[in-house]
Design a protein around this motif. Sequence first.
Motif: not given
Length: 189
Positions: A41-43, A46, A131, A135, A165-166
Amino acid sequence: VIEVFDRGDLAGNDKELFCVFALVPGVTLDQLILAESRRFTPSRVAEILSQACRGVQAAHNAGLAHRPIEAADVLVMKDDSVKILRFLPDTQHSPAGNVYRLGALAYEALMLRPAPEDPPARALLISNPDVSESPADVIGRAMDNNPLKRFECAGDCGEDLLAAVRGSARISSVHEGQAPKTPKPPAPR
């Protein structure tokens, strides 16, 4: 950065060099990308890459360089903590090259393929429905063809990627026309 216990030259002729590193259980980022497939995942990217950025920044601050950082140089443990391998004493290289490579590693992890040779990567990242634009903007900036438009340092890149991402608003500044900061050599002892 992974702990180095010893290094030297076996034959005394600079042809048979060795390093003794800490034994750290984990897999390299390239192995993880292959194993994770769509679950990366993008999280998570990151979190992992921001640690790599902090490690690269700490090495730059200590007068070390990594040319060029690859996914095989990023060791990821089961808890997703990160160690960076293969740094060299070097004060002649700009951090901008590693900022580019860290952006390329984020791209590779999110898109499951190597970053394009000719950015802009941002447009390709946005084609991935997982995404979002923030990001993609951070990764695109890290991979800008113009080093003066990249992040000044790897640490800023990592912090901005986490913030993006947050959903927070942290945006590091870069001064147009001003060269990125280069690390200062360590003080003599």
